[in-house]
Design an enzyme around this catalytic site. Structure first.
Site, PDB file in Angstrom:
ATOM      1  CE  LYS A  92      -4.008   1.821   2.560  1.00  0.00           C
ATOM      2  NZ  LYS A  92      -4.987   1.957   1.484  1.00  0.00           N
TER       3      LYS A  92
HETATM    4  N1  PPE Z   1      -7.993  -1.409  -2.532  1.00  0.00           N
HETATM    5  C1  PPE Z   1      -7.438  -0.169  -2.476  1.00  0.00           C
HETATM    6  C2  PPE Z   1      -6.779   0.375  -3.672  1.00  0.00           C
HETATM    7  C3  PPE Z   1      -7.514   0.553  -1.279  1.00  0.00           C
HETATM    8  O1  PPE Z   1      -6.970   1.769  -1.225  1.00  0.00           O
HETATM    9  C4  PPE Z   1      -8.181   0.003  -0.163  1.00  0.00           C
HETATM   10  C5  PPE Z   1      -8.287   0.783   1.101  1.00  0.00           C
HETATM   11  C6  PPE Z   1      -8.727  -1.289  -0.276  1.00  0.00           C
HETATM   12  C7  PPE Z   1      -8.614  -1.957  -1.480  1.00  0.00           C
HETATM   13  C8  PPE Z   1      -9.391  -1.973   0.889  1.00  0.00           C
HETATM   14  O2  PPE Z   1      -8.439  -2.356   1.850  1.00  0.00           O
HETATM   15  P1  PPE Z   1      -8.792  -2.422   3.407  1.00  0.00           P
HETATM   16  O3  PPE Z   1      -8.991  -1.037   3.863  1.00  0.00           O
HETATM   17  O4  PPE Z   1      -7.610  -3.070   4.019  1.00  0.00           O
HETATM   18  O5  PPE Z   1     -10.019  -3.249   3.531  1.00  0.00           O
HETATM   19  N2  PPE Z   1      -8.372   2.172   0.924  1.00  0.00           N
HETATM   20  C9  PPE Z   1      -8.088   3.033   2.036  1.00  0.00           C
HETATM   21  C10 PPE Z   1      -7.842   4.441   1.589  1.00  0.00           C
HETATM   22  C11 PPE Z   1      -9.024   5.256   1.221  1.00  0.00           C
HETATM   23  C12 PPE Z   1      -8.638   6.689   0.975  1.00  0.00           C
HETATM   24  O6  PPE Z   1      -9.384   7.394   0.269  1.00  0.00           O
HETATM   25  O7  PPE Z   1      -7.604   7.135   1.515  1.00  0.00           O
HETATM   26  C13 PPE Z   1      -9.147   2.901   3.118  1.00  0.00           C
HETATM   27  O8  PPE Z   1     -10.237   2.397   2.866  1.00  0.00           O
HETATM   28  O9  PPE Z   1      -8.835   3.283   4.259  1.00  0.00           O
END
Ligand code: PPE
Length: 315
Positions: A159
């Protein structure tokens, strides 16, 4: 707009929100050299609790490892404690927590290795990501003209800040065309993920989500959804999702820390199922919300209490 909280954690100590600034020649600003996390803290009857703290800190350290940012200077246990302490000192109840590690001020030039690694953790209040109404009604999304990261360009299991330039292209295009979110395909042409969420489809009572090899983030909410689905005896598979499966699915939904579990009611203006939240999405939302609001026992140990545990008084 962001409402400031009092303190931000920086390299092991708390500083004032307004003092958490960086120099314009910091490596991260020029080359995107950061890894970060997004974590939610929920209000429960027994006090605020952080959702899946261990898994988020682990993913952040994994991301750092991929980018040769080791050592970041803090152990997993230290970072976990820092998150809890931060929520505590800011006297927050429900909030969003953003740890970030980045290459700081030192040298300018692509080679990052001579720049110090700075670690910050901030928190603030953050409501529903795609709108309050979205949780019940569902959102309208499009398939992006932008692909998600190719596997041999930017590693999707990390990430990293830089990945979010791609996310921004997906998000801005979606907004420009009147959609709440964009879903990107990977470079093989299969569904990957949203700009900031994982994607699930439901057809004939079975759930399917793209595998991690589809250039999707290993979402921690995704993992929670898979776990809850198995407990509810709903068949789940992690396998390729062709684009058109989004159109003919009975239900489609997004998962993420910020988005939680958000139903999708149309893709490219094609109505998904009945055009509103479907029964399986609702079941999963209910199971998920029951854990994070503390109304069901936290049998997976997903919640870390923020309050310092009271020492047992000596008799
Ligand atoms: N894919 C991406 C690209 C992503 O950024 C997130 C989280 C997820 C999947 C889901 O991952 P998880 O949060 O572990 O379930 N995105 C984060 C950032 C959002 C933002 O605008 O900043 C979040 O949901 O916190």
């Amino acid at each position: 707009m962001l409402t400031p909280t009092e303190k931000i954690w920086h390299n092991g100590r708390f500083i004032k929100w307004e003092d958490a600034t960086v120099h314009v020649l910091s490596h991260v600003l020029h080359y995107g050299s950061s890894v970060f996390e997004g974590i939610r803290c929920y209000s429960t009857p027994s006090g605020p609790a952080v959702f899946r703290l261990r898994e988020h800190v682990r993913r952040m350290l994994d991301s750092a490892k991929v980018y040769r940012m080791e050592p970041v200077g803090f152990t997993a246990a230290q970072l976990e404690e820092a998150v809890l302490e931060l929520v505590r000192v800011n006297r927050m109840n429900a909030c969003y927590v953003r740890p970030i590690a980045f290459r700081g001020y030192g040298e300018v030039g692509v080679n990052p290795l001579n720049n110090p690694i700075d670690v910050y953790i901030a928190c603030w209040e953050w409501g529903k990501y795609l709108g309050e109404e979205a949780m019940a009604q569902g959102v309208d999304v499009c398939v992006s003209s932008w692909n998600r990261l190719a596997p041999n360009t930017l590693p999707a299991l990390a990430k990293a800040g830089a990945n979010y330039m791609n996310s921004q292209l997906i998000k801005m295009e979606a907004i420009a065309n009147g959609y709440a979110e964009g879903i990107a395909l990977n470079t093989a042409g299969y569904v990957s993920e949203g700009s900031g969420e994982n994607v699930f489809v439901v057809r004939d009572g079975e759930i399917r989500t793209p595998p991690l090899g589809a250039s999707a983030l290993p979402g921690i909410t995704r993992d929670a959804v898979l776990t809850l689905a198995r407990e509810l005896a709903i068949p789940v598979t992690e396998s390729e999702v062709p684009r058109e499966m989004l159109y003919i699915a009975d239900e489609v939904f997004l998962s993420g820390t910020a988005a939680e579990i958000t139903p999708i009611r149309s893709v490219d203006r094609i109505t998904v199922g009945k055009g509103r939240r479907g029964p399986i999405t609702e079941k999963l939302q209910k199971a998920f919300f029951a854990i994070i609001d503390g109304s069901q026992p936290d049998k997976h140990g997903w919640l870390s209490p923020v309050e310092a545990r009271q020492p047992i008084a000596a008799k």
